[in-house]
Structure formats: structure tokens, C-alpha cells
Design a protein around this motif. Structure first.
Motif, PDB file in Angstrom:
ATOM      1  N   ILE A 193       0.850  -1.183   0.000  1.00 58.20           N
ATOM      2  CA  ILE A 193       0.000   0.000   0.000  1.00 58.20           C
ATOM      3  C   ILE A 193       0.887   1.234   0.000  1.00 58.20           C
ATOM      4  CG2 ILE A 193      -0.230   0.070   2.528  1.00 58.20           C
ATOM      5  CD1 ILE A 193      -3.178   0.969   2.040  1.00 58.20           C
ATOM      6  N   THR A 194       0.481   2.256  -0.735  1.00 58.19           N
ATOM      7  CA  THR A 194       1.286   3.476  -0.858  1.00 58.19           C
ATOM      8  C   THR A 194       0.508   4.693  -0.394  1.00 58.19           C
ATOM      9  OG1 THR A 194       0.588   3.993  -3.122  1.00 58.19           O
ATOM     10  CG2 THR A 194       2.451   2.480  -2.867  1.00 58.19           C
ATOM     11  N   ASP A 195       1.241   5.663   0.122  1.00 56.19           N
ATOM     12  CA  ASP A 195       0.657   6.934   0.537  1.00 56.19           C
ATOM     13  C   ASP A 195       1.823   7.875   0.816  1.00 56.19           C
ATOM     14  OD1 ASP A 195      -2.485   7.462   1.618  1.00 56.19           O
ATOM     15  OD2 ASP A 195      -1.017   8.980   2.184  1.00 56.19           O
ATOM     16  N   VAL A 196       1.509   9.100   1.222  1.00 56.07           N
ATOM     17  CA  VAL A 196       2.546  10.047   1.650  1.00 56.07           C
ATOM     18  C   VAL A 196       2.371  10.420   3.118  1.00 56.07           C
ATOM     19  CG1 VAL A 196       2.901  10.988  -0.659  1.00 56.07           C
ATOM     20  CG2 VAL A 196       1.192  12.035   0.851  1.00 56.07           C
ATOM     21  N   SER A 197       1.381   9.837   3.794  1.00 57.64           N
ATOM     22  CA  SER A 197       1.119  10.130   5.197  1.00 57.64           C
ATOM     23  C   SER A 197       1.769   9.071   6.080  1.00 57.64           C
ATOM     24  CB  SER A 197      -0.391  10.163   5.472  1.00 57.64           C
ATOM     25  OG  SER A 197      -0.653  10.129   6.861  1.00 57.64           O
ATOM     26  N   PRO A 198       2.770   9.421   6.858  1.00 58.31           N
ATOM     27  CA  PRO A 198       3.380   8.431   7.762  1.00 58.31           C
ATOM     28  C   PRO A 198       2.377   7.835   8.736  1.00 58.31           C
ATOM     29  CG  PRO A 198       4.761  10.405   7.605  1.00 58.31           C
ATOM     30  CD  PRO A 198       3.460  10.725   6.933  1.00 58.31           C
ATOM     31  N   GLU A 199       1.433   8.653   9.208  1.00 57.84           N
ATOM     32  CA  GLU A 199       0.452   8.153  10.160  1.00 57.84           C
ATOM     33  C   GLU A 199      -0.417   7.057   9.544  1.00 57.84           C
ATOM     34  OE1 GLU A 199       1.476  12.410  11.217  1.00 57.84           O
ATOM     35  OE2 GLU A 199       0.896  11.353   9.386  1.00 57.84           O
ATOM     36  N   ARG A 200      -0.865   7.297   8.324  1.00 54.38           N
ATOM     37  CA  ARG A 200      -1.711   6.292   7.680  1.00 54.38           C
ATOM     38  C   ARG A 200      -0.913   5.055   7.285  1.00 54.38           C
ATOM     39  NH1 ARG A 200      -6.054   9.979   4.137  1.00 54.38           N
ATOM     40  NH2 ARG A 200      -7.513  10.208   5.892  1.00 54.38           N
ATOM     41  N   LEU A 201       0.324   5.227   6.909  1.00 57.10           N
ATOM     42  CA  LEU A 201       1.161   4.069   6.595  1.00 57.10           C
ATOM     43  C   LEU A 201       1.440   3.247   7.854  1.00 57.10           C
ATOM     44  CD1 LEU A 201       3.553   5.747   4.016  1.00 57.10           C
ATOM     45  CD2 LEU A 201       1.789   4.036   3.536  1.00 57.10           C
ATOM     46  N   ASP A 202       1.571   3.901   9.004  1.00 56.61           N
ATOM     47  CA  ASP A 202       1.704   3.171  10.263  1.00 56.61           C
ATOM     48  C   ASP A 202       0.457   2.336  10.538  1.00 56.61           C
ATOM     49  OD1 ASP A 202       4.239   4.138  10.747  1.00 56.61           O
ATOM     50  OD2 ASP A 202       3.573   5.733  12.115  1.00 56.61           O
TER      51      ASP A 202
END
Length: 347
Positions: A193-202
Motif C-alpha cells: 500500500i502506498t501513501d505520503v502520510s506516515p500516520e496512515r502508513l503506520d
């Protein structure tokens, strides 16, 4: 009763007193317990161009909810007072070609709860009985409140076979997170999964994905190498609506790869159609849920152990709706829930 209403043609929502809805023929009245804040609700609060062209004001907003049945119209069967329920927010005509053929999710005359008719950000809401999903097995009201977006995730994730496949999910918003969890649960080999939000990637890491990749720091091709994959992804789930995400997904699909696209772009954009053709890639648009196969799938996935609790990160009283909406709009959280259970009980 109290309700969150779009009263004025300007940014904002207003918590006001409105009359309780009256049950019509074939309808069910529900005391709302929880509601989830959706991207659509954020558009309505902001009163952007889409909202200006779509809404008729005043309007009670909201379409993600769980609640308890308090009244059923005469002749309604299989729904009882006291049942814990969620609601399918797409109300269909039942008469168009697709409805008559059993493809209700493709109804050309769909009416949206909280968009085209008064919604669920209120103490009570009414719905046609055919749009009420009764939870026959125990479900936490918080989870029941997000069955609408969970359905979007399940509809997208199960559009193509997943067992043993390598899956790319672009966009780690709440629906992307749930889609990734479903893909992992049903037997995909690798789920990135990809994103630019560290919180959501956590958050994605808590859901058991193979790799949560920050595309502001690494490319999808880098992720493919980290996973030890020799070919591209078999299945892509595009959840962000971001043009570059779709372009990168197409560039990293294997020949014959299949893409389900739920993310809604804000404007038209170009993609590499030559690669789509020469790699024989299938792209399928997804909107809403299949009625009611997706709902059955959702209930069974939870029954068989799928845990969505990490996706819900913030809970607020409905009285604190402004803070809740600000949190949801930050882009750094999972699902935000409004609690209506302390609203005045029915006399």
C-alpha cells in the motif's frame, strides 16, 4: 431532534433542532448510535463546486451509520424493533433496466442518503426497509457504522481473484486501508500500500500488509524490489484518485494485470494508454456496493476474523462535530466516528 444540517450556501454545518422523520410506507425508523465521517461529508461542509451543483438546501447530511430500529411500517418483514442495523445509502428506483435485472448497484436513478435526501447525522433516520441491513451476528456499533465505506473496500478488493496474487493499493485512506486488509485476509501473496502520510502508513502496518511504502521517499519500483517480486503486480486497487498514482500503478502492472479504480479524480488526466493496450490491462470503475452481495461478504469477513478496529482512530461526541470534521480533513487519520448514543432517548 438534533441533526447536523447544511443550512446555508456557504462553508460549515449547523447542529440544530429539526422535526423527527415520519415512517412512510415500506420504511423503517432507526435511532442513530454512531456515524462515520466520509469524504463526501467533507465536500459538503466545505461547500465546494460539487456540493454547490449537487445539493438542495437545507439538508441533513451523513450516510455512514449504525443504529437501533425503533419503528417499522406495516407490512415490513424480517426487521424488528430493537435490531442493530446499518444502512445502504444508495436508494434505487427498482424499475430501471439494471434494477429489474438484479443489478441494483447500477441503478441509473440512484438517490443518495445525506446527499439527495435527508441523511443520518441526526438522532433518527428513516430508510426503505430494502436498504436496511440487519446484523444477525454481534458487531460493535462503531464497526457497523462504517459498513458503507467497508463495502466500497470489499467491492473494490473482490472485483478480481486475490488468492496468491501480488496486490498494489494506492492510497491509504480509510477505504484503502480496509481494502488492503481484505486482500491480506483472503489470501493475496504480497499486499503493498502506498501513501505520503506516515500516520496512515503506520496504520497499514497494523493491518498486516507486506509493505507500506511512502511514495514521497521511494518509488513503487523500489517496493517491488523490496518484496522480491520478479514481475509486476497482478491486481491494482486505485483508491486515491491521484493522477500520478494511477500512472505509477499502470507502469508497475504485470501483463494481463487488472485494476479496480475507486478513487475519484478531481479532474480529467492522461494515462499511458499504449501500456494499457500492449500489456492487456483491464481497468474497472467501482462505485458503491453490490446490493446485497457485498453486504453478505462484509458480514462473513467479520465473522471469519477480519479485524477492522485499527482503521477507527478517532471518536467524538456529535456535539463536537467541528473538531471531528477537522480531524477527518487532516489526512493523517483513519476513520473518524461520531457518537450519538447520548442523545435524548425517544419519549
Amino acid at each position: 431532534m438534533k441533526a447536523l444540517v447544511k443550512q446555508k450556501a456557504e462553508p460549515g454545518l449547523w447542529l440544530v433542532d429539526v422535526p423527527e422523520p415520519v415512517v412512510g410506507p415500506g420504511e423503517v425508523k432507526i435511532r442513530v448510535l454512531r456515524t462515520g465521517i466520509c469524504g463526501t461529508d467533507l465536500h459538503i461542509r466545505k461547500y465546494d463546486d460539487w456540493a454547490k451543483s449537487t445539493l438542495t438546501l437545507p439538508l441533513i447530511v451523513g450516510h455512514e451509520f449504525s443504529g437501533q430500529v425503533v419503528e417499522v411500517a406495516e407490512g415490513v418483514e424480517d426487521i424488528q424493533v430493537g435490531d442493530l442495523v446499518s444502512g445502504e445509502g444508495h436508494i434505487v428506483c427498482g424499475k430501471c433496466r439494471n434494477c429489474m435485472a438484479g443489478r441494483r448497484h447500477l441503478c441509473i436513478n440512484t438517490v443518495g442518503l445525506g446527499v439527495n435526501r435527508d441523511g443520518a447525522f441526526a438522532e433518527y433516520v428513516t430508510l426503505p426497509a430494502s436498504n436496511v441491513w440487519v446484523h444477525r451476528i454481534p458487531v460493535d456499533p462503531d464497526i457497523a457504522a462504517i459498513f458503507d465505506p467497508f463495502g466500497n473496500a470489499v467491492h473494490t478488493a473482490l472485483s478480481f481473484p486475490m488468492v496468491g496474487e501480488d496486490v498494489l493499493v494506492t492510497g491509504a485512506g480509510p477505504i484503502g486501508l480496509m481494502a488492503a486488509a481484505v486482500a491480506t485476509h483472503v489470501g493475496a501473496r504480497n499486499v503493498m500500500i502506498t501513501d505520503v502520510s506516515p500516520e496512515r502508513l503506520d496504520l497499514a502496518g497494523k493491518l498486516g500488509v507486506s509493505l507500506a511504502l511512502n511514495v514521497a521517499q521511494s518509488s513503487i519500483a523500489d517496493g517491488v524490489k523490496q518484496l522480491g517480486m520478479r514481475e509486476g503486480f497482478d491486481v491494482g486497487l486505485e483508491m486515491s484518485g491521484h493522477p500520478q498514482a494511477m500512472r505509477d500503478m499502470i507502469a508497475n502492472m504485470t501483463h494481463g494485470g487488472r485494476i479496480a479504480m475507486l478513487g475519484l479524480p478531481s479532474e480529467e488526466f492522461a494515462i499511458d494508454w499504449s501500456t494499457v493496450v500492449t500489456s492487456m490491462i483491464t481497468i474497472k470503475g467501482i462505485y458503491g456496493r453490490e446490493m446485497y452481495e457485498t453486504w453478505y461478504n462484509m458480514s462473513v469477513l467479520l465473522e471469519k476474523g477480519l479485524d477492522l478496529s485499527p482503521v477507527i482512530t478517532d471518536r467524538f461526541s456529535y456535539r463536537d462535530f467541528d473538531a471531528a470534521f477537522d480531524t477527518a480533513a487532516s489526512g493523517r487519520t483513519g476513520k473518524v466516528i461520531l457518537d450519538w448514543s447520548d442523545a435524548a432517548p425517544r419519549a
